[in-house]
Write an enzyme that holds these catalytic residues in place. Structure first.
Site, PDB file in Angstrom:
ATOM      1  N   HIS A   1       2.286 -11.216   1.440  1.00 51.10           N
ATOM      2  CA  HIS A   1       2.315  -9.763   1.240  1.00 51.10           C
ATOM      3  C   HIS A   1       3.566  -9.276   0.526  1.00 51.10           C
ATOM      4  O   HIS A   1       3.512  -8.296  -0.234  1.00 51.10           O
ATOM      5  CB  HIS A   1       2.189  -9.044   2.591  1.00 51.10           C
ATOM      6  CG  HIS A   1       0.796  -8.913   3.086  1.00 51.10           C
ATOM      7  ND1 HIS A   1       0.084  -9.972   3.606  1.00 51.10           N
ATOM      8  CD2 HIS A   1      -0.044  -7.841   3.126  1.00 51.10           C
ATOM      9  CE1 HIS A   1      -1.124  -9.562   3.957  1.00 51.10           C
ATOM     10  NE2 HIS A   1      -1.227  -8.279   3.679  1.00 51.10           N
TER      11      HIS A   1
ATOM     12  N   ASP B   1       0.121  -7.971  11.345  1.00 50.33           N
ATOM     13  CA  ASP B   1      -1.064  -7.339  10.743  1.00 50.33           C
ATOM     14  C   ASP B   1      -2.271  -8.257  10.918  1.00 50.33           C
ATOM     15  O   ASP B   1      -3.134  -8.356  10.043  1.00 50.33           O
ATOM     16  CB  ASP B   1      -0.823  -7.018   9.269  1.00 50.33           C
ATOM     17  CG  ASP B   1      -1.787  -5.972   8.724  1.00 50.33           C
ATOM     18  OD1 ASP B   1      -2.360  -5.216   9.526  1.00 50.33           O
ATOM     19  OD2 ASP B   1      -1.976  -5.921   7.494  1.00 50.33           O
TER      20      ASP B   1
ATOM     21  N   ALA C   1       0.814  -1.207   0.000  1.00 49.00           N
ATOM     22  CA  ALA C   1       0.000   0.000   0.000  1.00 49.00           C
ATOM     23  C   ALA C   1       0.852   1.263   0.000  1.00 49.00           C
ATOM     24  O   ALA C   1       0.607   2.190   0.775  1.00 49.00           O
ATOM     25  CB  ALA C   1      -0.977   0.002   1.173  1.00 49.00           C
TER      26      ALA C   1
END
Length: 385
Positions: free
Chosen positions: A254, A278, A223
């Protein structure tokens, strides 16, 4: 040593003290605090915890935990929710964590802050809060609700500065698109740790906020603007600044192992890169779906996603990320363990209190067996079931 003291000796495993590995050693705990690491042959009398090989290490520290025990902090921003999340992750080896609020309304943010203040000192494992948003960049929203992302207002800044003064630790993830250098400087002055994330920032924009005091980056590579040949983006700005620490979601989904190796090589070791899970509501449970801001999140094949396939947090615990770092990325076990203990403690400016096995510190411990599976967890020397 008086007769009234309670001494426990942990023996039978290699001992990682947050910096180096001690073979054929014993950890001596007195009244819940670490007394010493001594050669096994010199272990004093006391209750014995016999470990069958593997490694004994400081309890894991997680700076980014969105939920657990079937609870998402956004849905239960109260002391009970914080306690349930901390307890769930304690059983998974994380003895200290920052429950994390994903982008939400001002009312939810305020309720979470008040719950965090009330939880401080009373909820085992609670180290403070991480507020991930809402002051992010719509272009890199990830699974955050775009309807709730917005620029930081003076009222927001006042609330966050007050929270930083009242909480044991506060991490605020924001983006240059929604916060100014002046706001960052005010947050830092108030005691907050400012982290850049969910951002399409250019190198220059990132450097401006680094210069204002932001010294952390949230889930490196994910992100955010990527490293390019002419525009280094937030990834490049992070890798180029030795004073900026970065969280890394090492679930094998990820971030590719090759990218993780490159980041660690560029950052010259593991001290400025720390591991995070996370984790979301499913942590410690077998639930297969939940909701975030009214949107359905699916748990499938080790992934958590929105219905459109967007990753929404991670379905992993710390033993899992340690295995990824050792087996896929190629770190030694001490290097990987440091990224889950000493490095996050350093990012929180708290190595004097946690992330190490040193005399006087609380005996928050985790045992991994030879296969890097969780063998046991202790908080203050007492086992967690």
């Amino acid at each position: 040593m008086s007769a009234a003291t309670a001494v426990t000796v942990f023996i039978g495993a290699a001992i990682f003290d947050g910096d180096r590995l001690h073979e054929d050693a014993a950890l001596v705990v007195e009244d819940g605090r670490i007394m010493a690491i001594v050669p096994a042959a010199e272990a004093p009398d006391g209750a014995r915890v016999e470990l069958d090989g593997g490694t004994l290490a400081p309890g894991f520290i997680d700076i980014q935990v969105n939920g657990g025990a079937g609870i998402l902090l956004n849905d239960k921003p109260d002391v009970e929710g914080i306690a349930a999340i901390c307890a769930a992750h304690g059983r998974l080896g994380t003895t200290g964590l920052l429950p994390t609020l994903i982008t939400d309304t001002p009312q939810a943010t305020r309720a979470t802050i008040e719950a965090g203040v009330a939880a401080a000192g009373s909820v085992p494992g609670f180290l403070g809060l991480h507020l991930e948003g809402p002051h992010l960049d719509l272009r890199r929203k990830g699974a955050h609700d775009p309807r709730l992302i917005r620029p930081m207002t003076p009222d927001d800044l006042d609330m966050l500065c007050d929270a930083a003064a009242r909480l044991p630790a506060l991490v605020v993830t924001l983006a240059p698109a929604s916060a100014t250098a002046g706001q960052v400087a005010a947050l830092v002055e108030a005691g907050a740790i400012v982290s850049l994330g969910h951002s399409e920032a250019t190198l220059a924009e990132a450097r401006t906020l680094f210069g204002a005091g932001a010294r952390m980056v949230t889930h490196l590579f994910n992100a955010m603007s990527q490293l390019g040949n002419r525009e280094p983006g937030l990834v490049g700005a992070t890798l180029d600044d030795a004073g900026v620490s970065a969280g890394l979601i090492a679930d094998g989904i990820h971030v590719a192992p090759e990218s993780m190796r490159a980041a660690l090589a560029t950052k010259r070791g593991t001290d400025s890169v720390f591991l995070v899970t996370d984790a979301m509501a499913p942590a410690g449970t077998d639930i297969t779906e939940f909701t975030l801001n009214g949107r359905r999140i699916l748990r499938r094949d080790g992934r958590l996603t929105l219905e459109d396939g967007t990753l929404a947090g991670a379905d992993v615990d710390f033993p899992g990320v340690i295995r990824v770092m050792v087996r896929d990325v190629g770190l030694t076990l001490p290097e990987a363990l440091r990224m889950a203990t000493h490095a996050p403690a350093a990012a929180l400016r708290a190595t004097d209190r946690m992330g190490r096995l040193a005399p006087g510190l609380a005996a928050d411990l985790v045992h991994l067996d030879a296969d890097l599976a969780l063998g046991g967890v202790w908080r203050g020397g007492a086992p967690l079931d």
